[in-house]
Scaffold this motif. Structure first.
Motif, short mmCIF file in Angstrom:
data_model
loop_
_atom_site.label_atom_id
_atom_site.label_comp_id
_atom_site.label_asym_id
_atom_site.label_seq_id
_atom_site.Cartn_x
_atom_site.Cartn_y
_atom_site.Cartn_z
N ILE A 106 20.81 52.51 119.91
CA ILE A 106 19.59 52.81 118.96
C ILE A 106 18.44 52.17 119.58
O ILE A 106 18.28 51.11 119.96
CB ILE A 106 19.78 51.88 117.71
CG1 ILE A 106 20.91 52.03 116.81
CG2 ILE A 106 18.47 52.07 116.64
CD1 ILE A 106 21.17 53.30 116.29
N GLU A 107 17.56 53.14 119.71
CA GLU A 107 16.30 52.51 120.56
C GLU A 107 15.04 52.23 119.67
O GLU A 107 14.75 52.94 118.73
CB GLU A 107 15.78 53.74 121.47
CG GLU A 107 14.14 53.36 122.24
CD GLU A 107 13.79 54.59 122.97
OE1 GLU A 107 12.45 54.39 123.21
OE2 GLU A 107 14.29 55.78 123.16
N VAL A 108 14.68 51.14 119.71
CA VAL A 108 13.67 50.51 118.99
C VAL A 108 12.47 50.99 119.94
O VAL A 108 12.08 50.38 120.88
CB VAL A 108 13.54 49.03 118.71
CG1 VAL A 108 12.19 48.63 118.14
CG2 VAL A 108 14.76 48.72 118.14
N GLN A 109 11.52 52.02 119.82
CA GLN A 109 10.68 52.70 120.62
C GLN A 109 9.40 51.86 120.71
O GLN A 109 8.79 51.32 119.71
CB GLN A 109 10.47 54.13 120.33
CG GLN A 109 9.47 54.73 121.35
CD GLN A 109 9.02 56.13 120.66
OE1 GLN A 109 8.33 56.14 119.44
NE2 GLN A 109 9.27 57.27 121.37
N LEU A 110 8.88 51.57 121.71
CA LEU A 110 7.58 50.87 122.02
C LEU A 110 6.80 51.90 122.59
O LEU A 110 6.86 52.64 123.52
CB LEU A 110 7.77 49.65 123.11
CG LEU A 110 8.77 48.81 122.82
CD1 LEU A 110 8.83 47.76 123.87
CD2 LEU A 110 8.58 47.88 121.50
N LEU A 111 5.48 52.13 121.72
CA LEU A 111 4.64 53.28 122.02
C LEU A 111 3.21 52.69 122.09
O LEU A 111 2.91 52.12 121.19
CB LEU A 111 4.91 54.26 121.03
CG LEU A 111 4.41 55.70 121.44
CD1 LEU A 111 5.24 56.15 122.48
CD2 LEU A 111 4.81 56.52 120.28
N GLY A 112 2.30 53.25 122.94
CA GLY A 112 0.99 52.83 122.85
C GLY A 112 0.03 54.11 122.75
O GLY A 112 0.33 55.49 122.74
#
Length: 263
Positions: free
Chosen positions: A150-156
């Motif tokens: 499960i990817e906990v997405q880090l986004l900017g």
């Protein structure tokens, strides 16, 4: 016993004592981490000095190969760096922590810096992630892009754009989740959290309770909550590895820590 023999014995004895001392120090550190985990204290997964406890796995390469020195520690910062790349060639990589976890809170401070490597996919702009409940690094195939996880997405936020790009969305390589009692199969489940622009440091938390519930948090606010993380064959994920990504944009981490929770 002559002087040379006495000196050799003394030297050997000193070396054995030093080795014993280092072994005891290592054992003590491991025991201390175990005590902290049992006591529900914060464990520093990143020690601020080097990649001790972490192992890289890159697509097309054997386990342990740190392709182009992508993952490194400089000035107390764990960096995903692309200054040794001429262009992107689908060199997806992950840096795996040595232990698996089931019930815990993961807390991290991260930021995106610089420019995406030439040729990187548009979706990977200012994009990284924590892969949780993942398969082991050793079980990944040589040409596999992402671990089943499960990817906990880090986004900017994109440069010179006010377009919302909320952090802490979900991606599901080889997996599914449930929300409100329904099985969710799309690969990306968008969060409704804040968008962080520029190079500011962002603090996030992920509360994981086996297969019961997972919560993504910014500050005290829950951005996403879901249940029953599972492989796409329906097998519930009760625990797994934690890893960070390398998928074409420079990223920095100055803290990665974890608190074990009682089941």
């Amino acid at each position: 016993m002559n002087r040379i023999t006495r000196f050799s014995v003394s030297l050997l004895s000193g070396a054995m004592m030093l080795a014993s001392c280092h072994a005891k120090e290592g054992d003590a550190a491991t025991k201390e981490d175990t005590k902290k985990a049992d006591a529900g204290e914060w464990i520093q997964l990143f020690n601020g000095k080097d990649l001790t406890g972490w192992t890289p796995k890159f697509r097309g390469h054997e386990l342990g190969v740190n392709f182009k020195d992508t993952f490194r520690v400089e000035d107390g910062i764990l960096k995903v760096s692309y200054d040794n790349y001429e262009k992107w060639n689908s060199d997806f990589g992950h840096l795996f922590y040595k232990d698996e976890f089931s019930h815990y809170i993961l807390r991290a401070e991260y930021r995106f810096v610089g420019d995406q490597v030439k040729g990187g996919p548009k979706w990977a702009l200012r994009n990284n992630g924590f892969m949780i409940h993942g398969q082991s690094a050793a079980s990944m195939k040589k040409g596999q892009n992402f671990p089943d996880s499960i990817e906990v997405q880090l986004l900017g936020g994109a440069p010179d754009s006010k377009e919302p790009r909320p952090t802490l969305s979900i991606c599901t390589p080889g997996t599914h989740i449930e929300m409100d009692g329904k099985l969710i199969k799309p690969h990306v489940i968008r969060a409704k959290g804040p968008t962080f622009h520029g190079d500011e440091w962002v603090t996030i938390e992920v509360e994981v309770r086996g297969s019961e519930v997972i919560r993504h948090k910014v500050g005290d606010k829950v951005i996403l909550e879901y249940n029953k993380p599972q492989l796409d064959n329906g097998t519930l994920l009760e625990k797994g590895t934690i890893s960070i990504q390398a998928e074409s944009h420079p990223t920095e981490f100055r803290k990665i820590e974890l608190k074990v929770l009682e089941k």
